[in-house]
Write an enzyme that holds these catalytic residues in place. Structure first.
Site, PDB file in Angstrom:
ATOM      1  N   ARG A  72       0.920  -1.309   0.026  1.00 37.44           N
ATOM      2  CA  ARG A  72       0.011   0.156  -0.037  1.00 37.44           C
ATOM      3  C   ARG A  72       0.831   1.250   0.110  1.00 37.44           C
ATOM      4  O   ARG A  72       0.646   2.159  -0.492  1.00 37.44           O
ATOM      5  CB  ARG A  72      -0.979  -0.173   1.085  1.00 37.44           C
ATOM      6  N   ASP A 106      -2.333   8.248   4.000  1.00 39.64           N
ATOM      7  CA  ASP A 106      -1.512   8.796   2.716  1.00 39.64           C
ATOM      8  C   ASP A 106      -0.988   9.852   3.174  1.00 39.64           C
ATOM      9  O   ASP A 106      -1.521  10.646   4.208  1.00 39.64           O
ATOM     10  CB  ASP A 106      -2.309   8.482   1.478  1.00 39.64           C
ATOM     11  N   HIS A 121      -5.621   8.669  12.101  1.00 42.01           N
ATOM     12  CA  HIS A 121      -5.427   7.184  12.099  1.00 42.01           C
ATOM     13  C   HIS A 121      -3.899   6.755  11.728  1.00 42.01           C
ATOM     14  O   HIS A 121      -3.496   5.727  11.081  1.00 42.01           O
ATOM     15  CB  HIS A 121      -6.388   6.455  11.061  1.00 42.01           C
ATOM     16  N   CYS A 129       8.440   1.027  16.540  1.00 38.67           N
ATOM     17  CA  CYS A 129       8.668  -0.439  16.940  1.00 38.67           C
ATOM     18  C   CYS A 129       7.679  -0.886  17.754  1.00 38.67           C
ATOM     19  O   CYS A 129       6.919   0.325  18.168  1.00 38.67           O
ATOM     20  CB  CYS A 129       9.925  -0.673  17.689  1.00 38.67           C
ATOM     21  N   CYS A 159      13.879  -3.038  15.215  1.00 38.11           N
ATOM     22  CA  CYS A 159      14.327  -1.486  15.845  1.00 38.11           C
ATOM     23  C   CYS A 159      15.706  -1.435  16.018  1.00 38.11           C
ATOM     24  O   CYS A 159      16.297  -2.466  16.697  1.00 38.11           O
ATOM     25  CB  CYS A 159      13.496  -1.370  17.009  1.00 38.11           C
ATOM     26  N   SER A 201     -17.140   7.277   4.962  1.00 44.74           N
ATOM     27  CA  SER A 201     -18.647   6.409   5.064  1.00 44.74           C
ATOM     28  C   SER A 201     -18.999   6.906   6.535  1.00 44.74           C
ATOM     29  O   SER A 201     -20.291   6.518   6.566  1.00 44.74           O
ATOM     30  CB  SER A 201     -18.148   5.002   4.984  1.00 44.74           C
ATOM     31  N   ALA A 243     -15.359  14.040  -5.079  1.00 44.75           N
ATOM     32  CA  ALA A 243     -14.448  15.144  -4.405  1.00 44.75           C
ATOM     33  C   ALA A 243     -13.732  15.802  -5.563  1.00 44.75           C
ATOM     34  O   ALA A 243     -13.528  17.113  -5.301  1.00 44.75           O
ATOM     35  CB  ALA A 243     -13.384  14.549  -3.495  1.00 44.75           C
TER      36      ALA A 243
END
Ligand code: BJW
Length: 261
Positions: A72, A106, A121, A129, A159, A201, A243
């Site tokens: 992603r 993003d 988020h 880590c 880490c 949503s 949008a």
């Protein structure tokens, strides 16, 4: 769309001193970044959230989860901000009391010119880590194995400070949102004149409270979404559309209204 151009929404925006732009995955859809819950194209239509987006899933199969997030991250790196992201940066430039609050992981708001988007988020670009200290991990941009979609496993790095596994810097189901970000978002929502809810949503809490807090505090909520959502009933205006089309038209209309009247 309710009106073309959306005159009422444009007037609300023109008259506002404090604006919150609250975004979800739909703002980035036209940049080629998939949403979560859209039928057919959403991530959760193709992937099982329980195997990929919880801390339990990461500990059960870290290579699977890290590989999926690397895939992603690569897709987002290849994506570009769209006219919707840029229209939001224009709103910030025109109305200095604007706060962008995003659920997205993003970096397309930043790359479109938004100054200090609040990320509820987390971010695909802030791995840390798993130790309680959560040491940040500085990745080498293109060092590791190329991610493959649909479950390609990649072992997460360790880490450098404590040797613990490194995890994606996102907020999974059942995890607390970053406290400072949530507090700042709630405060901005409670104090704004207009909240623009774009491409979400409105199903995931506590983020979904943000437009409801704004409405409850007397702000006008303007929603931009091609589909109805549970937020419809708290909205003063629902603009049904994509949008990347609606936001530039809204911004154009707002400052057209300002010039003419
Ligand atoms: C377009 C478009 C175009 C398409 N233009 N629009 C209260 C009630 C019920 C449950 C809960 C509750 N409170 C908490 C919960 C549990 C849970 C939750 O909300 N579950 C619900 C799903 C039922 N919440 C949590 O677990 C949260 N944590 C928590 O509550 O912790 C408590 C705690 C406190 C103290 C200590 C410990 C714990 C955490 C939630 C984390 C969400 N994480 C994800 C994944 C992030 C990482 C990753 O990217 O992999 O965040 S899930 C996913 O959903 C992602 C998103 O940010 C989030 C919201 O999705 P979004 O952005 O709205 O996308 P979609 O796909 O749903 O919608 C897209 C929209 O765009 C659609 O409407 C389209 O129509 C539209 N669209 N094209 C404009 N071109």
């Amino acid at each position: 769309m309710d009106e073309v151009p959306p005159r009422r929404a444009a007037q609300l925006l023109r008259d506002a001193r404090r604006v919150v732009v609250f975004t979800g995955a739909g703002i980035s859809a036209e940049s080629g970044v998939p949403t979560f819950r859209d039928d057919l194209t959403g991530l959760w239509a193709r992937f099982d959230a329980r195997r990929l987006a919880t801390a339990t899933a990461f500990h059960a199969d870290p290579d699977l989860v890290w590989g999926w997030y690397e895939w992603r991250r690569t897709r987002v790196r290849q994506a570009e901000p769209n006219p919707g992201h840029r229209a939001i940066a224009t709103i910030e430039a025109r109305i200095p009391g604007t706060t962008v609050v995003t659920q997205n992981v993003d970096d397309l708001h930043e790359r479109a010119g938004s100054r200090a988007a609040i990320h509820l988020h987390g971010s695909l670009f802030a791995p840390r880590c798993v130790a309680a200290a959560g040491h940040p991990f500085r990745s080498t941009p293109d060092g590791g194995p190329a991610p493959s979609p649909d479950g390609g496993r990649i072992p997460p790095p360790r880490c450098a400070s404590c040797g613990a596994l490194v995890r994606p810097g996102v907020v999974w189901f059942g995890e607390a949102l970053p406290e400072a970000a949530l507090t700042a978002a709630v405060e901005a929502a409670a104090a704004c004149d207009v909240l623009l809810a774009v491409g979400t949503s409105g199903l995931v809490y506590p983020a979904a409270e943000i437009p409801r807090i704004a409405a409850g505090s007397g702000a006008a909520v303007v929603q931009v979404n091609p589909e109805p959502t549970p937020l419809d009933r708290v909205c003063a205006v629902n603009l049904r559309g994509a949008a990347a089309e609606v936001l530039p038209s809204l911004v154009g209309a707002a400052w057209e209204v300002a010039r003419n009247g």
